[in-house]
Design a protein around this motif. Structure first.
Motif, PDB file in Angstrom:
ATOM      1  N   PHE A 132       0.549  -1.048  -0.163  1.00 27.57           N
ATOM      2  CA  PHE A 132       0.152   0.154   0.334  1.00 27.57           C
ATOM      3  C   PHE A 132       0.884   0.859   0.334  1.00 27.57           C
ATOM      4  CE2 PHE A 132      -3.208  -3.209   1.251  1.00 27.57           C
ATOM      5  CZ  PHE A 132      -3.652  -3.377   0.896  1.00 27.57           C
ATOM      6  N   HIS A 133       0.378   2.179  -0.660  1.00 24.16           N
ATOM      7  CA  HIS A 133       1.029   3.233  -0.925  1.00 24.16           C
ATOM      8  C   HIS A 133       0.257   4.772   0.258  1.00 24.16           C
ATOM      9  CE1 HIS A 133       3.479   6.274  -2.548  1.00 24.16           C
ATOM     10  NE2 HIS A 133       2.248   7.255  -2.760  1.00 24.16           N
ATOM     11  N   PHE A 134       0.992   5.045   1.219  1.00 22.28           N
ATOM     12  CA  PHE A 134       0.701   6.629   2.209  1.00 22.28           C
ATOM     13  C   PHE A 134       1.187   7.505   1.519  1.00 22.28           C
ATOM     14  CE2 PHE A 134       0.139   2.850   4.105  1.00 22.28           C
ATOM     15  CZ  PHE A 134      -1.133   2.282   4.869  1.00 22.28           C
ATOM     16  N   VAL A 135       0.305   8.741   1.540  1.00 21.00           N
ATOM     17  CA  VAL A 135       1.594   9.581   1.418  1.00 21.00           C
ATOM     18  C   VAL A 135       0.575  11.044   2.434  1.00 21.00           C
ATOM     19  CG1 VAL A 135       0.445  11.612  -0.258  1.00 21.00           C
ATOM     20  CG2 VAL A 135       0.454   9.530  -1.313  1.00 21.00           C
ATOM     21  N   VAL A 136       1.643  11.867   3.078  1.00 20.72           N
ATOM     22  CA  VAL A 136       1.336  12.669   4.255  1.00 20.72           C
ATOM     23  C   VAL A 136       1.314  14.089   4.174  1.00 20.72           C
ATOM     24  CG1 VAL A 136       2.177  13.434   6.595  1.00 20.72           C
ATOM     25  CG2 VAL A 136       2.185  11.030   6.352  1.00 20.72           C
ATOM     26  N   LEU A 137       0.667  14.678   4.142  1.00 14.58           N
ATOM     27  CA  LEU A 137       0.506  16.079   3.264  1.00 14.58           C
ATOM     28  C   LEU A 137       0.949  16.675   4.844  1.00 14.58           C
ATOM     29  CD1 LEU A 137      -2.857  16.304   1.485  1.00 14.58           C
ATOM     30  CD2 LEU A 137      -0.249  15.855  -0.113  1.00 14.58           C
ATOM     31  N   ASP A 138       1.344  18.448   4.156  1.00 17.72           N
ATOM     32  CA  ASP A 138       1.243  19.397   4.839  1.00 17.72           C
ATOM     33  C   ASP A 138      -0.370  20.060   4.659  1.00 17.72           C
ATOM     34  OD1 ASP A 138       1.837  21.462   6.742  1.00 17.72           O
ATOM     35  OD2 ASP A 138       3.697  22.321   5.330  1.00 17.72           O
ATOM     36  N   GLY A 139      -0.854  20.597   5.124  1.00 14.12           N
ATOM     37  CA  GLY A 139      -1.532  21.468   5.103  1.00 14.12           C
ATOM     38  C   GLY A 139      -1.491  22.671   5.658  1.00 14.12           C
ATOM     39  N   ASN A 140      -0.292  23.328   5.688  1.00 13.50           N
ATOM     40  CA  ASN A 140      -0.263  24.447   6.690  1.00 13.50           C
ATOM     41  C   ASN A 140       0.806  25.336   6.300  1.00 13.50           C
ATOM     42  OD1 ASN A 140      -1.281  23.031   9.567  1.00 13.50           O
ATOM     43  ND2 ASN A 140      -0.020  21.519   9.197  1.00 13.50           N
ATOM     44  N   GLU A 141       0.023  25.174   5.120  1.00 12.48           N
ATOM     45  CA  GLU A 141       0.936  26.120   4.033  1.00 12.48           C
ATOM     46  C   GLU A 141       0.022  27.646   3.954  1.00 12.48           C
ATOM     47  OE1 GLU A 141       3.574  23.957   1.182  1.00 12.48           O
ATOM     48  OE2 GLU A 141       1.995  23.323  -0.034  1.00 12.48           O
ATOM     49  N   HIS A 142       1.164  28.647   3.334  1.00 12.41           N
ATOM     50  CA  HIS A 142       0.607  30.159   2.619  1.00 12.41           C
ATOM     51  C   HIS A 142      -0.142  30.057   1.973  1.00 12.41           C
ATOM     52  CE1 HIS A 142       0.937  31.560   7.263  1.00 12.41           C
ATOM     53  NE2 HIS A 142       2.418  30.749   7.233  1.00 12.41           N
ATOM     54  N   ASN A 143      -1.473  30.019   1.916  1.00 15.73           N
ATOM     55  CA  ASN A 143      -1.995  31.396   0.520  1.00 15.73           C
ATOM     56  C   ASN A 143      -1.555  32.678   0.853  1.00 15.73           C
ATOM     57  OD1 ASN A 143      -3.520  31.558  -1.729  1.00 15.73           O
ATOM     58  ND2 ASN A 143      -5.460  31.327  -0.240  1.00 15.73           N
ATOM     59  N   GLU A 144      -0.558  33.123  -0.667  1.00 11.95           N
ATOM     60  CA  GLU A 144      -0.821  34.209  -0.779  1.00 11.95           C
ATOM     61  C   GLU A 144      -1.494  35.342  -1.401  1.00 11.95           C
ATOM     62  OE1 GLU A 144       2.878  34.729   0.388  1.00 11.95           O
ATOM     63  OE2 GLU A 144       3.163  32.829   0.709  1.00 11.95           O
ATOM     64  N   SER A 145      -2.422  34.523  -1.726  1.00 11.01           N
ATOM     65  CA  SER A 145      -3.813  35.620  -1.981  1.00 11.01           C
ATOM     66  C   SER A 145      -4.338  36.863  -1.236  1.00 11.01           C
ATOM     67  CB  SER A 145      -4.920  34.969  -2.083  1.00 11.01           C
ATOM     68  OG  SER A 145      -6.417  35.420  -2.743  1.00 11.01           O
ATOM     69  N   SER A 146      -4.600  37.629  -1.053  1.00  9.94           N
ATOM     70  CA  SER A 146      -4.598  38.628  -0.854  1.00  9.94           C
ATOM     71  C   SER A 146      -6.104  38.613   0.769  1.00  9.94           C
ATOM     72  CB  SER A 146      -4.728  40.118  -0.795  1.00  9.94           C
ATOM     73  OG  SER A 146      -6.023  40.450  -1.835  1.00  9.94           O
ATOM     74  N   ASP A 147      -6.907  37.628  -0.325  1.00 10.16           N
ATOM     75  CA  ASP A 147      -8.073  37.650   0.048  1.00 10.16           C
ATOM     76  C   ASP A 147      -8.243  36.189   1.108  1.00 10.16           C
ATOM     77  OD1 ASP A 147      -8.049  35.570  -1.844  1.00 10.16           O
ATOM     78  OD2 ASP A 147     -10.210  36.882  -2.832  1.00 10.16           O
ATOM     79  N   ARG A 148      -7.460  35.446   1.399  1.00 11.27           N
ATOM     80  CA  ARG A 148      -6.703  34.267   2.560  1.00 11.27           C
ATOM     81  C   ARG A 148      -7.887  34.751   3.349  1.00 11.27           C
ATOM     82  NH1 ARG A 148      -3.687  34.014   6.526  1.00 11.27           N
ATOM     83  NH2 ARG A 148      -4.291  31.650   6.313  1.00 11.27           N
ATOM     84  N   PRO A 149      -8.246  33.350   3.925  1.00 12.71           N
ATOM     85  CA  PRO A 149      -9.056  33.664   5.211  1.00 12.71           C
ATOM     86  C   PRO A 149      -7.876  34.168   6.971  1.00 12.71           C
ATOM     87  CG  PRO A 149      -9.498  31.469   4.015  1.00 12.71           C
ATOM     88  CD  PRO A 149      -8.474  31.743   3.228  1.00 12.71           C
ATOM     89  N   LYS A 150      -8.635  34.617   7.466  1.00 10.68           N
ATOM     90  CA  LYS A 150      -7.567  34.855   8.731  1.00 10.68           C
ATOM     91  C   LYS A 150      -7.918  33.318   9.872  1.00 10.68           C
ATOM     92  CE  LYS A 150      -9.688  39.772   8.620  1.00 10.68           C
ATOM     93  NZ  LYS A 150     -10.597  40.906  10.177  1.00 10.68           N
ATOM     94  N   GLY A 151      -7.023  33.684  10.261  1.00 10.47           N
ATOM     95  CA  GLY A 151      -6.391  33.188  11.046  1.00 10.47           C
ATOM     96  C   GLY A 151      -4.995  31.835  10.789  1.00 10.47           C
ATOM     97  N   TYR A 152      -5.128  30.490  11.220  1.00  7.98           N
ATOM     98  CA  TYR A 152      -4.168  29.915  10.508  1.00  7.98           C
ATOM     99  C   TYR A 152      -4.039  29.160   9.252  1.00  7.98           C
ATOM    100  CZ  TYR A 152      -2.797  28.181  15.425  1.00  7.98           C
ATOM    101  OH  TYR A 152      -3.005  28.453  17.262  1.00  7.98           O
ATOM    102  N   ALA A 153      -3.031  28.980   8.741  1.00 12.78           N
ATOM    103  CA  ALA A 153      -2.992  28.404   7.545  1.00 12.78           C
ATOM    104  C   ALA A 153      -3.366  27.286   7.390  1.00 12.78           C
ATOM    105  CB  ALA A 153      -1.207  28.708   7.079  1.00 12.78           C
ATOM    106  N   ARG A 154      -4.140  27.173   6.410  1.00  9.52           N
ATOM    107  CA  ARG A 154      -4.719  25.498   6.053  1.00  9.52           C
ATOM    108  C   ARG A 154      -5.047  25.659   4.752  1.00  9.52           C
ATOM    109  NH1 ARG A 154     -10.784  26.879   5.708  1.00  9.52           N
ATOM    110  NH2 ARG A 154     -10.677  29.263   6.845  1.00  9.52           N
TER     111      ARG A 154
END
Length: 324
Positions: A132-154
């Motif tokens: 089986f193949h397992f993939v681990v993602l990092d969901g904590n990267e920053h969206n450089e867009s000016s209209d990104r939601p406030k709070g933690y990077a997701r």
């Protein structure tokens, strides 16, 4: 610090899911199944008994002897005082894997510091086990867009998306994706979750068989399951609590505990730690066995918290489900 992004999860039950195995995905040397233990959202830096909760999980895993264990994030920040927790984690003799959560960098720590402290393989990576193949993602990267939601990077960045496309192209094994934040949850989940889901669906289309079969997440501290375009999305509950916020703060242990761990009063802790054991068989069955607990002190319902506050019910367990 926007602690309202905490949500909840649960665990008890056995979830039976199915996928369409492909001849390309079956290795003659692989075992008939794979079993692994999953724990998430321990929040050791919030809970006074985080170490005991982890040790209960590890004790069960040492008895079950799964092929590996994995924690899905919000484990602990990389400070020296947390070394005993890592020492306990490392007492498991088998393979161990980490997923970075949004709170693991609280206090100004970097993801590189977290990876080094945990001795993780990276902030995102993949590995193979028992066919089986397992993939681990990092969901904590920053969206450089000016209209990104406030709070933690997701957010999953374009460069990580490119890596994911390449990684899935290189394997013909049935694949399981792990990410701290839900790809299927628009409420504090991955901002571009739809784009990531479409990437997974495209990988299946291009492969000509159901390559990506399962996505596991933590972060939301809730009990739910979604099936979207033949991919199963399963939320694994927090090992520790559901986040209630300032409106419902209550001292649930003692004044001393509250003084030393001031964030606990904003939560509805689970009396017992929650985790899951997942078995995936070569015949297409996925069984998820979890744990059941109760709330410490008054339940959210008793406190007048709306059951649909965060869409899905607030419960200290994972429901038993049979899905196909």
């Amino acid at each position: 610090m926007n602690r309202k992004e905490f949500i909840k999860l649960g665990t008890l039950g056995a979830v039976s899911l199915t996928f369409r195995p492909s001849a390309h995905a079956v290795s003659p040397t692989r075992k008939s199944n794979i079993t692994f233990g999953v724990i998430t959202d321990l929040h050791h830096d919030i809970m006074h008994d985080g170490q005991k909760r982890l040790e209960a999980f590890l004790g069960d895993m040492k008895e079950q002897q799964p092929d590996f264990i994995i924690q899905l994030g919000d484990f602990c920040v990389p400070k020296p005082a947390n070394q005993p927790l890592l020492d306990a984690w490392n007492t498991f003799s088998g393979d161990k894997h980490h997923v970075i959560g949004n709170h693991d960098t609280d206090g100004g720590f970097s993801k590189d510091q977290v990876v080094e402290f945990w001795e993780a393989k990276g902030n995102y990576y993949s590995f193979d086990k028992n066919g089986f193949h397992f993939v681990v993602l990092d969901g904590n990267e920053h969206n450089e867009s000016s209209d990104r939601p406030k709070g933690y990077a997701r957010y999953i960045s374009p460069s990580q998306m490119d890596w994911l496309v390449d990684d899935l192209q290189k394997t013909n094994l049935p694949s399981i994706v792990c990410c701290h934040q839900g790809l299927d949850n628009e409420r504090y989940g991955i901002e571009n979750g739809m784009a990531v889901r479409y990437l997974l669906e495209t990988a299946n289309t291009n492969a000509g068989f159901q390559k990506v079969i399962l996505v596991l997440s933590g972060h939301h501290h809730q009990d739910y399951f979604n099936k979207i375009n033949d991919i199963h999305y399963v939320q694994i509950n927090s090992a520790s609590y559901y986040w209630l916020g300032d409106q419902y703060k209550t001292v649930r242990y003692s004044e001393q505990v509250d003084e030393n761990y001031p964030w606990i009063k904003y939560t509805a802790p689970y009396k017992d730690p929650l985790w899951a054991t997942i078995t995936i068989a070569s015949n297409g069955k996925i069984n998820i066995k979890g744990k059941k607990s109760s709330f410490v002190g008054p339940s959210p319902k008793q406190m007048g918290v709306a059951d649909n506050k965060d869409v899905y019910p607030i419960v200290p367990y994972i429901s038993t489900r049979k899905l196909s």
